[in-house]
Design a protein around this motif. Sequence first.
Motif, mmCIF file in Angstrom:
data_model
loop_
_atom_site.group_PDB
_atom_site.id
_atom_site.type_symbol
_atom_site.label_atom_id
_atom_site.label_comp_id
_atom_site.label_asym_id
_atom_site.label_seq_id
_atom_site.Cartn_x
_atom_site.Cartn_y
_atom_site.Cartn_z
ATOM 1 N N THR A 1 1.650 39.140 -12.849
ATOM 2 C CA THR A 1 2.193 38.314 -11.796
ATOM 3 C C THR A 1 2.498 38.891 -10.559
ATOM 4 N N SER A 2 2.285 40.217 -10.503
ATOM 5 C CA SER A 2 2.501 40.906 -9.157
ATOM 6 C C SER A 2 1.391 40.713 -8.136
ATOM 7 N N PRO A 3 1.695 40.491 -6.981
ATOM 8 C CA PRO A 3 0.971 40.358 -6.015
ATOM 9 C C PRO A 3 0.371 41.700 -5.426
ATOM 10 N N PHE A 4 0.826 42.765 -5.745
ATOM 11 C CA PHE A 4 0.092 44.245 -5.594
ATOM 12 C C PHE A 4 -0.630 44.540 -6.648
ATOM 13 N N VAL A 5 -1.488 43.899 -7.644
ATOM 14 C CA VAL A 5 -2.287 44.321 -8.720
ATOM 15 C C VAL A 5 -3.509 44.161 -8.049
ATOM 16 N N ALA A 6 -4.254 45.157 -7.966
ATOM 17 C CA ALA A 6 -5.786 45.188 -7.619
ATOM 18 C C ALA A 6 -6.708 45.367 -8.482
ATOM 19 N N ALA A 7 -8.057 45.284 -8.586
ATOM 20 C CA ALA A 7 -8.988 45.583 -9.764
ATOM 21 C C ALA A 7 -8.759 46.960 -10.043
ATOM 22 N N GLU A 8 -8.497 47.941 -8.828
ATOM 23 C CA GLU A 8 -8.685 49.228 -9.296
ATOM 24 C C GLU A 8 -7.174 49.795 -9.277
ATOM 25 N N GLY A 9 -6.348 49.222 -9.255
ATOM 26 C CA GLY A 9 -4.956 49.811 -9.445
ATOM 27 C C GLY A 9 -3.782 49.008 -9.011
ATOM 28 N N THR A 10 -2.484 49.524 -9.172
ATOM 29 C CA THR A 10 -1.514 48.877 -8.384
ATOM 30 C C THR A 10 -0.911 49.523 -7.210
ATOM 31 N N LYS A 11 -0.725 48.636 -6.286
ATOM 32 C CA LYS A 11 -0.228 49.305 -4.925
ATOM 33 C C LYS A 11 1.195 50.046 -5.246
ATOM 34 N N GLU A 12 1.061 51.147 -5.065
ATOM 35 C CA GLU A 12 2.331 51.903 -5.253
ATOM 36 C C GLU A 12 3.282 52.021 -4.159
ATOM 37 N N VAL A 13 4.651 51.544 -4.519
ATOM 38 C CA VAL A 13 5.554 51.770 -3.488
ATOM 39 C C VAL A 13 6.030 53.234 -3.370
ATOM 40 N N LEU A 14 6.037 53.970 -2.094
ATOM 41 C CA LEU A 14 6.144 55.419 -1.957
ATOM 42 C C LEU A 14 7.356 55.661 -1.636
ATOM 43 N N MET A 15 8.082 56.688 -2.009
ATOM 44 C CA MET A 15 9.372 57.358 -1.732
ATOM 45 C C MET A 15 9.283 58.240 -0.430
ATOM 46 N N LYS B 1 -12.285 52.719 6.641
ATOM 47 C CA LYS B 1 -12.894 53.385 8.019
ATOM 48 C C LYS B 1 -13.280 52.240 9.095
ATOM 49 N N THR B 2 -13.583 50.898 8.594
ATOM 50 C CA THR B 2 -14.144 49.849 9.344
ATOM 51 C C THR B 2 -12.914 49.489 10.443
ATOM 52 N N ALA B 3 -11.497 49.459 9.823
ATOM 53 C CA ALA B 3 -10.442 49.417 10.745
ATOM 54 C C ALA B 3 -10.214 50.555 11.857
ATOM 55 N N SER B 4 -9.697 50.015 12.957
ATOM 56 C CA SER B 4 -9.262 50.953 13.856
ATOM 57 C C SER B 4 -7.706 50.886 14.199
ATOM 58 N N PRO B 5 -6.919 51.420 13.860
ATOM 59 C CA PRO B 5 -7.060 53.002 13.156
ATOM 60 C C PRO B 5 -7.521 52.605 11.720
ATOM 61 N N HIS B 6 -7.891 53.586 11.024
ATOM 62 C CA HIS B 6 -8.361 53.639 9.637
ATOM 63 C C HIS B 6 -7.063 52.923 8.906
ATOM 64 N N SER B 7 -7.305 52.261 7.708
ATOM 65 C CA SER B 7 -6.077 51.477 6.931
ATOM 66 C C SER B 7 -6.374 52.369 5.535
ATOM 67 N N VAL B 8 -5.090 52.896 5.194
ATOM 68 C CA VAL B 8 -5.210 53.921 4.067
ATOM 69 C C VAL B 8 -4.148 53.148 2.914
ATOM 70 N N THR B 9 -4.718 53.030 1.805
ATOM 71 C CA THR B 9 -3.940 52.357 0.621
ATOM 72 C C THR B 9 -3.911 53.072 -0.593
ATOM 73 N N VAL B 10 -2.612 53.462 -0.903
ATOM 74 C CA VAL B 10 -2.456 54.076 -2.314
ATOM 75 C C VAL B 10 -2.326 53.446 -3.377
ATOM 76 N N LYS C 1 4.263 50.008 0.994
ATOM 77 C CA LYS C 1 5.674 50.079 1.481
ATOM 78 C C LYS C 1 6.327 51.399 1.083
ATOM 79 N N ILE C 2 7.255 51.748 1.582
ATOM 80 C CA ILE C 2 8.336 52.835 1.433
ATOM 81 C C ILE C 2 9.661 52.372 1.151
ATOM 82 N N GLY C 3 10.062 52.937 -0.162
ATOM 83 C CA GLY C 3 11.337 52.868 -0.825
ATOM 84 C C GLY C 3 11.605 53.214 -2.107
ATOM 85 N N ASN C 4 12.628 53.118 -2.697
ATOM 86 C CA ASN C 4 13.072 53.513 -4.126
ATOM 87 C C ASN C 4 13.118 52.654 -5.039
#
Length: 114
Positions: free
Chosen positions: A15-29, A59-68, A106-109
């Motif tokens: 049910t998470s909106p952060f699940v993608a086919a290649e992984g789950t979007k990580e909340v970074l500390m 790299k098509t976005a300016s600035p580049h878009s990075v997702t972990v 997102k950044i958080g704990n």
Amino acid sequence: MKITKIAALAGALITSPFVAAEGTKEVLMGVDILPNSIELHVASGGCTSANSFTINVDKTASPHSVTVLRVQPDFCEAHIPDGIKVSFDRAALGLDGKVEFILTNKIGNTSTLQ
């Protein structure tokens, strides 16, 4: 791990909106941008390493878009309240030099591993 934990985790991932086919979007500390590397501060239950993640660079976005994305779940149960740091080579990601980029995570704990 108890079956109830596995069922709850599976339900959350479905049910998470952060699940993608290649992984789950990580909340970074946290994140450190160094001259030759990017260090990610991430939650861990004791079984997390750099291999647990993939980094998508648009790299098509300016600035580049990075997702972990976390591609390897950490089902271990060690208590590591401050998380761990994993490092990635900027040149290997195509982010070396004076490249500007936006980190979409997102950044958080709020990780369930804490």
